[in-house]
Enzyme design. Structure first.
Site, PDB file in Angstrom:
ATOM      1  N   LYS A 134      13.233 -74.933  27.475  1.00 43.66           N
ATOM      2  CA  LYS A 134      12.275 -74.131  26.689  1.00 43.66           C
ATOM      3  C   LYS A 134      10.831 -74.469  27.064  1.00 43.66           C
ATOM      4  CE  LYS A 134      15.122 -71.962  23.667  1.00 43.66           C
ATOM      5  NZ  LYS A 134      15.710 -71.858  22.348  1.00 43.66           N
ATOM      6  N   ARG A 194      23.237 -75.879  23.051  1.00 41.10           N
ATOM      7  CA  ARG A 194      23.250 -74.784  24.040  1.00 41.10           C
ATOM      8  C   ARG A 194      22.459 -75.273  25.259  1.00 41.10           C
ATOM      9  NH1 ARG A 194      20.202 -70.276  25.380  1.00 41.10           N
ATOM     10  NH2 ARG A 194      21.414 -68.378  25.773  1.00 41.10           N
TER      11      ARG A 194
HETATM   12  C1  9MG Z   1      20.239 -66.876  23.083  1.00 39.97           C
HETATM   13  N1  9MG Z   1      19.446 -68.043  22.779  1.00 39.97           N
HETATM   14  C2  9MG Z   1      18.342 -68.470  23.439  1.00 39.97           C
HETATM   15  N2  9MG Z   1      17.859 -69.575  22.852  1.00 39.97           N
HETATM   16  C3  9MG Z   1      18.678 -69.843  21.802  1.00 39.97           C
HETATM   17  C4  9MG Z   1      18.703 -70.825  20.807  1.00 39.97           C
HETATM   18  O1  9MG Z   1      17.752 -71.750  20.738  1.00 39.97           O
HETATM   19  N3  9MG Z   1      19.687 -70.805  19.896  1.00 39.97           N
HETATM   20  C5  9MG Z   1      20.649 -69.831  19.927  1.00 39.97           C
HETATM   21  N4  9MG Z   1      21.602 -69.852  18.981  1.00 39.97           N
HETATM   22  N5  9MG Z   1      20.663 -68.866  20.853  1.00 39.97           N
HETATM   23  C6  9MG Z   1      19.696 -68.869  21.766  1.00 39.97           C
END
Ligand code: 9MG
Length: 280
Positions: A223, A257
């Protein structure tokens, strides 16, 4: 906390840390856009992530990077459904649908998906009912605004309290739609309408989010907050991503994720060894 999620025919066990591998089937995702539009390349990437230890694969056809434009329903269906079908026919794994679109939720579940990951927490018209009808577990994520504009001027009096209030409101909406709490996972939505300071505050406050008794999912991988805090371009954010994943696990997250599955798994295996937790 419920540690077993029934994802169609498969069970996701959250008693050990879980990595959700990211598969963007979009031409413009911020960190890997356009790389997986070819089916063979895409399937090889899935095979790699599964071999590296991912327990589920998150397939998304809409870029949610800051500034991204929305896609049409047909575009999203055309990107996501063939990918879900191909993964379902090749691998015995849980496929997560990264979507907010009721038509994609229904078609994706019919094509073999086992989990719904909605960055808009089922707020689109028809999404609650579509998700309820699938019987699948759902991740409800918090976002302030929409991807196209969300990083303009995020504003909160108290970011943690507001995210928690949002979860409480969405849980009531889910209950009215017939979605039991044992199907729900919560995600504070790092980077979705939040400043770096608000993201950091939310990460520190993660233990308080466990008060709702539901599993937590976090997405911190690659990010832009990592880019700004460390001065790193997107291709150099792996170490920062793994560090944040580990911090989230230490603060109670169940699912991370991640793009860099192997490296994230290494960190989580060490976490399990040190904390005498069931290992992955
Ligand atoms: C699709 N997506 C992109 N970033 C995300 C995040 O931080 N959490 C979740 N649940 N989906 C995400």
């Amino acid at each position: 906390m419920n540690t077993l999620l029934q994802c169609a025919a498969r069970t996701l066990d959250l008693s050990a840390p879980v990595v959700m591998g990211v598969l963007n089937v979009t031409p413009d995702s911020f960190s890997d856009g356009g790389r997986f539009l070819d089916t063979d390349v895409m399937l090889r990437r899935v095979a790699d992530m599964l071999a590296e230890g991912a327990s589920l694969i998150d397939v998304g056809g809409e870029s949610t990077r800051p500034g991204a434009d929305p896609v049409s329903i047909q575009q999203e269906l055309d990107r996501v459904i063939p990918a879900v079908e191909a993964i379902h026919s090749e691998f015995d794994t849980i496929i997560s649908l990264d979507t907010s679109t009721p038509e994609v939720i229904r078609a994706g579940a019919a094509a073999g998906a086992g989990f719904i990951n909605d960055v808009r927490a089922l707020q689109r018209e028809g999404a609650l009912q579509a998700a309820a009808d699938t019987g699948l577990p759902i991740c409800l994520m918090h976002m302030q605004g929409e991807p196209a504009t969300m990083q303009g001027a995020p504003s909160y009096d108290d970011v943690t309290a507001e995210v928690q209030a949002f979860f409480a409101e969405r849980l009531i909406a889910c209950r009215f739609a017939g979605i039991e709490e044992n199907r729900i996972v919560l995600d504070p939505g790092f980077g979705f309408g939040k400043t770096d300071a608000q993201n950091v505050e939310l990460l520190a406050a993660l233990p308080s989010m466990m008060a709702l008794g539901l599993p937590l999912l976090v997405g911190l991988s690659r990010k832009s907050m990592i880019g700004r805090l460390l001065g790193r371009e997107v291709e150099d954010r792996m170490v920062g991503s793994v560090a944040l994943a580990l911090m989230a696990m230490e603060r109670g997250a169940s699912i991370v994720r991640a793009h860099d599955v192997a490296q994230t798994m290494d960190a989580l295996r060490l976490f399990c060894a040190v904390n005498k937790r069931t290992t992955v």
